[in-house]
Design a protein around this motif. Structure first.
Motif, PDB file in Angstrom:
ATOM      1  N   SER A  85       0.833  -1.195   0.000  1.00 25.20           N
ATOM      2  CA  SER A  85       0.000   0.000   0.000  1.00 25.20           C
ATOM      3  C   SER A  85       0.878   1.259   0.000  1.00 25.20           C
ATOM      4  O   SER A  85       0.662   2.204  -0.760  1.00 25.20           O
ATOM      5  CB  SER A  85      -0.900  -0.058   1.231  1.00 25.20           C
ATOM      6  OG  SER A  85      -1.688   1.066   1.292  1.00 25.20           O
ATOM      7  N   GLU A  86       1.898   1.219   0.842  1.00 30.40           N
ATOM      8  CA  GLU A  86       2.837   2.351   0.938  1.00 30.40           C
ATOM      9  C   GLU A  86       3.566   2.561  -0.401  1.00 30.40           C
ATOM     10  O   GLU A  86       3.730   3.695  -0.866  1.00 30.40           O
ATOM     11  CB  GLU A  86       3.866   1.999   2.010  1.00 30.40           C
ATOM     12  CG  GLU A  86       4.372   3.154   2.826  1.00 30.40           C
ATOM     13  CD  GLU A  86       5.254   2.637   3.941  1.00 30.40           C
ATOM     14  OE1 GLU A  86       6.477   2.784   3.815  1.00 30.40           O
ATOM     15  OE2 GLU A  86       4.715   2.064   4.924  1.00 30.40           O
ATOM     16  N   LEU A  87       3.973   1.457  -1.014  1.00 26.77           N
ATOM     17  CA  LEU A  87       4.686   1.544  -2.287  1.00 26.77           C
ATOM     18  C   LEU A  87       3.800   2.141  -3.383  1.00 26.77           C
ATOM     19  O   LEU A  87       4.241   2.984  -4.155  1.00 26.77           O
ATOM     20  CB  LEU A  87       5.170   0.146  -2.717  1.00 26.77           C
ATOM     21  CG  LEU A  87       5.892   0.116  -4.060  1.00 26.77           C
ATOM     22  CD1 LEU A  87       7.312   0.668  -3.929  1.00 26.77           C
ATOM     23  CD2 LEU A  87       5.959  -1.278  -4.637  1.00 26.77           C
ATOM     24  N   LEU A  88       2.539   1.711  -3.426  1.00 26.83           N
ATOM     25  CA  LEU A  88       1.640   2.219  -4.464  1.00 26.83           C
ATOM     26  C   LEU A  88       1.322   3.701  -4.241  1.00 26.83           C
ATOM     27  O   LEU A  88       1.185   4.457  -5.202  1.00 26.83           O
ATOM     28  CB  LEU A  88       0.354   1.376  -4.529  1.00 26.83           C
ATOM     29  CG  LEU A  88       0.591  -0.105  -4.864  1.00 26.83           C
ATOM     30  CD1 LEU A  88      -0.719  -0.875  -4.920  1.00 26.83           C
ATOM     31  CD2 LEU A  88       1.366  -0.287  -6.156  1.00 26.83           C
ATOM     32  N   HIS A  89       1.232   4.100  -2.996  1.00 22.46           N
ATOM     33  CA  HIS A  89       1.056   5.532  -2.704  1.00 22.46           C
ATOM     34  C   HIS A  89       2.267   6.317  -3.234  1.00 22.46           C
ATOM     35  O   HIS A  89       2.099   7.385  -3.832  1.00 22.46           O
ATOM     36  CB  HIS A  89       0.904   5.772  -1.198  1.00 22.46           C
ATOM     37  CG  HIS A  89      -0.510   5.631  -0.727  1.00 22.46           C
ATOM     38  ND1 HIS A  89      -1.500   6.518  -1.068  1.00 22.46           N
ATOM     39  CD2 HIS A  89      -1.113   4.694   0.028  1.00 22.46           C
ATOM     40  CE1 HIS A  89      -2.648   6.140  -0.540  1.00 22.46           C
ATOM     41  NE2 HIS A  89      -2.446   5.030   0.131  1.00 22.46           N
ATOM     42  N   ALA A  90       3.450   5.764  -3.005  1.00 28.47           N
ATOM     43  CA  ALA A  90       4.666   6.444  -3.476  1.00 28.47           C
ATOM     44  C   ALA A  90       4.673   6.499  -5.012  1.00 28.47           C
ATOM     45  O   ALA A  90       5.049   7.514  -5.598  1.00 28.47           O
ATOM     46  CB  ALA A  90       5.902   5.707  -2.960  1.00 28.47           C
ATOM     47  N   HIS A  91       4.235   5.429  -5.654  1.00 24.36           N
ATOM     48  CA  HIS A  91       4.161   5.391  -7.126  1.00 24.36           C
ATOM     49  C   HIS A  91       3.228   6.504  -7.626  1.00 24.36           C
ATOM     50  O   HIS A  91       3.576   7.283  -8.508  1.00 24.36           O
ATOM     51  CB  HIS A  91       3.646   4.008  -7.567  1.00 24.36           C
ATOM     52  CG  HIS A  91       3.666   3.801  -9.056  1.00 24.36           C
ATOM     53  ND1 HIS A  91       2.857   2.890  -9.682  1.00 24.36           N
ATOM     54  CD2 HIS A  91       4.393   4.381 -10.047  1.00 24.36           C
ATOM     55  CE1 HIS A  91       3.096   2.925 -10.997  1.00 24.36           C
ATOM     56  NE2 HIS A  91       4.011   3.811 -11.239  1.00 24.36           N
ATOM     57  N   ILE A  92       2.059   6.569  -7.017  1.00 19.88           N
ATOM     58  CA  ILE A  92       1.079   7.586  -7.426  1.00 19.88           C
ATOM     59  C   ILE A  92       1.625   8.999  -7.153  1.00 19.88           C
ATOM     60  O   ILE A  92       1.445   9.903  -7.965  1.00 19.88           O
ATOM     61  CB  ILE A  92      -0.286   7.337  -6.730  1.00 19.88           C
ATOM     62  CG1 ILE A  92      -0.981   6.196  -7.488  1.00 19.88           C
ATOM     63  CG2 ILE A  92      -1.139   8.598  -6.678  1.00 19.88           C
ATOM     64  CD1 ILE A  92      -2.427   5.975  -7.169  1.00 19.88           C
ATOM     65  N   ASN A  93       2.320   9.158  -6.041  1.00 17.59           N
ATOM     66  CA  ASN A  93       2.881  10.488  -5.733  1.00 17.59           C
ATOM     67  C   ASN A  93       3.882  10.932  -6.796  1.00 17.59           C
ATOM     68  O   ASN A  93       3.912  12.109  -7.161  1.00 17.59           O
ATOM     69  CB  ASN A  93       3.574  10.481  -4.366  1.00 17.59           C
ATOM     70  CG  ASN A  93       2.557  10.536  -3.248  1.00 17.59           C
ATOM     71  OD1 ASN A  93       1.395  10.888  -3.474  1.00 17.59           O
ATOM     72  ND2 ASN A  93       2.964  10.144  -2.054  1.00 17.59           N
ATOM     73  N   ALA A 158      -2.958  -1.724 -15.215  1.00 15.49           N
ATOM     74  CA  ALA A 158      -4.207  -1.652 -15.986  1.00 15.49           C
ATOM     75  C   ALA A 158      -5.234  -0.751 -15.280  1.00 15.49           C
ATOM     76  O   ALA A 158      -5.852   0.110 -15.910  1.00 15.49           O
ATOM     77  CB  ALA A 158      -4.782  -3.047 -16.187  1.00 15.49           C
ATOM     78  N   ILE A 159      -5.382  -0.941 -13.989  1.00 14.93           N
ATOM     79  CA  ILE A 159      -6.335  -0.113 -13.228  1.00 14.93           C
ATOM     80  C   ILE A 159      -5.904   1.355 -13.285  1.00 14.93           C
ATOM     81  O   ILE A 159      -6.695   2.253 -13.579  1.00 14.93           O
ATOM     82  CB  ILE A 159      -6.410  -0.571 -11.743  1.00 14.93           C
ATOM     83  CG1 ILE A 159      -6.924  -1.991 -11.626  1.00 14.93           C
ATOM     84  CG2 ILE A 159      -7.281   0.374 -10.924  1.00 14.93           C
ATOM     85  CD1 ILE A 159      -6.864  -2.547 -10.211  1.00 14.93           C
ATOM     86  N   LEU A 160      -4.633   1.561 -13.010  1.00  7.58           N
ATOM     87  CA  LEU A 160      -4.092   2.928 -12.967  1.00  7.58           C
ATOM     88  C   LEU A 160      -4.253   3.625 -14.316  1.00  7.58           C
ATOM     89  O   LEU A 160      -4.761   4.753 -14.402  1.00  7.58           O
ATOM     90  CB  LEU A 160      -2.609   2.829 -12.590  1.00  7.58           C
ATOM     91  CG  LEU A 160      -1.833   4.109 -12.371  1.00  7.58           C
ATOM     92  CD1 LEU A 160      -2.394   4.878 -11.188  1.00  7.58           C
ATOM     93  CD2 LEU A 160      -0.356   3.793 -12.107  1.00  7.58           C
ATOM     94  N   HIS A 161      -3.874   2.942 -15.385  1.00  9.71           N
ATOM     95  CA  HIS A 161      -3.940   3.554 -16.710  1.00  9.71           C
ATOM     96  C   HIS A 161      -5.386   3.744 -17.172  1.00  9.71           C
ATOM     97  O   HIS A 161      -5.691   4.726 -17.851  1.00  9.71           O
ATOM     98  CB  HIS A 161      -3.154   2.710 -17.730  1.00  9.71           C
ATOM     99  CG  HIS A 161      -1.671   2.910 -17.621  1.00  9.71           C
ATOM    100  ND1 HIS A 161      -0.776   2.512 -18.575  1.00  9.71           N
ATOM    101  CD2 HIS A 161      -0.922   3.488 -16.641  1.00  9.71           C
ATOM    102  CE1 HIS A 161       0.460   2.835 -18.197  1.00  9.71           C
ATOM    103  NE2 HIS A 161       0.391   3.409 -17.028  1.00  9.71           N
ATOM    104  N   TYR A 162      -6.273   2.838 -16.810  1.00 10.17           N
ATOM    105  CA  TYR A 162      -7.682   2.996 -17.197  1.00 10.17           C
ATOM    106  C   TYR A 162      -8.244   4.298 -16.615  1.00 10.17           C
ATOM    107  O   TYR A 162      -8.921   5.069 -17.291  1.00 10.17           O
ATOM    108  CB  TYR A 162      -8.506   1.792 -16.717  1.00 10.17           C
ATOM    109  CG  TYR A 162      -9.961   1.900 -17.105  1.00 10.17           C
ATOM    110  CD1 TYR A 162     -10.355   1.670 -18.420  1.00 10.17           C
ATOM    111  CD2 TYR A 162     -10.932   2.272 -16.174  1.00 10.17           C
ATOM    112  CE1 TYR A 162     -11.689   1.794 -18.793  1.00 10.17           C
ATOM    113  CE2 TYR A 162     -12.267   2.399 -16.539  1.00 10.17           C
ATOM    114  CZ  TYR A 162     -12.631   2.158 -17.857  1.00 10.17           C
ATOM    115  OH  TYR A 162     -13.949   2.300 -18.229  1.00 10.17           O
TER     116      TYR A 162
END
Lengths: 194, 81
Positions: A85-93, A158-162
């Motif tokens: 979860s922390e990693l994906l938050h960092a990715h989105i940031n 896929a979710i992110l790009h959609y």
């Protein structure tokens, strides 16, 4: 003007063209004609071709520089992020800083030179490195389902790009990552957790 | 801060250098157990496998992508001359 001064001036013009192209691509897309970029950058149309022989070469240089910046920011994520979860938050940031440009890049990939696809794969490879490190730890600890890594990573992308590609449906006039980022992460984490 | 000549990874921390040696120009992931740098073939093979494992690309496509990434790195320039 001395040789050094002339070179400095040339480099400044080159950077100005690239900065302007980056900004304009993010707003109007990669098909923006070079004469518009020249006008916005305050240089002659011919000056663009002194530095970048074709429109495609300019596009690739801007994409390369963007990828380098993102790669620097992605570096070290898996050592500072302990859970997915922390990693994906960092990715989105990281993506949030370049949201409009990134969106245009993935929307217009089919009309960009082939090398643009290679640049995107190199970006994905860096992220997938951090992703796989954290996921494999989670799988070993029995916290994450034993689904092949590539399917987990591709599902996240896929979710992110959609959502990015259809940002006008989910967050008209706003940042889709601001608006939906938490929901995307929470849903993905719930789906993959044991 | 240096960047690994063989994979492009930034090396900020000493542990990211091969053998914890900041005089090296390549990273811990691009070195063999004895500290020497992997060969072109070894790096291409490991990078291709990594792309397949984490992104699921077709084997031949993954190989092309690995070569495209390596082409931009100083360690492999002679292989693409």
């Amino acid at each position: 003007m001395s040789q050094t001064k002339r070179q400095e001036q040339k480099e400044l013009t080159r950077q100005r063209i690239m900065n302007t192209a980056f900004r304009i691509y993010a707003v109007n897309g990669f098909s923006t004609p070079t004469n518009i970029i020249a006008q916005e950058a305050g240089v002659s149309h011919g000056a663009i071709f002194v530095h970048f022989p074709t429109k495609e070469v300019l596009q690739l240089h801007v994409l390369e520089r963007f990828a380098k910046e993102v790669l620097k920011k992605l570096h070290g994520l898996s050592t500072t992020s302990e859970d997915i979860s922390e990693l994906l938050h960092a990715h989105i940031n990281v993506l949030h800083k370049y949201e409009e440009f990134y969106k245009k890049m993935i929307l217009e990939i089919a009309s960009l030179p082939n090398e643009a696809r290679e640049i995107i794969i190199s970006l994905q490879s860096a992220m997938s490195w951090h992703f796989s490190t954290v996921i494999e730890q989670g799988q070993k600890a029995g916290l994450i389902k034993k689904i092949p890594l590539h399917m987990l990573f591709n599902t996240w992308i896929a979710i992110l790009h959609y959502y990015l590609q259809n940002a006008d449906l989910f967050a008209p006039g706003a940042s889709v990552l601001d608006c939906c980022g938490d929901e995307l992460i929470n849903t993905f984490v719930t789906l993959i957790s044991q | 801060m240096k960047t690994c000549i063989a994979c492009g990874m930034p090396m900020n921390d000493i542990t990211e250098y091969a053998m914890n040696d900041s005089s090296k120009d390549y990273c811990v992931h691009c070195s063999r157990p004895d500290g020497s740098m992997q060969s072109f073939e070894e790096k291409r093979s490991s990078l291709t496998s990594f792309i397949i494992k984490t992104q699921g690309l077709d084997k031949n496509v993954a190989l092309k992508m690995a070569e495209a990434m390596m082409k931009k790195l100083p360690a492999w320039s002679e292989h693409f001359a």
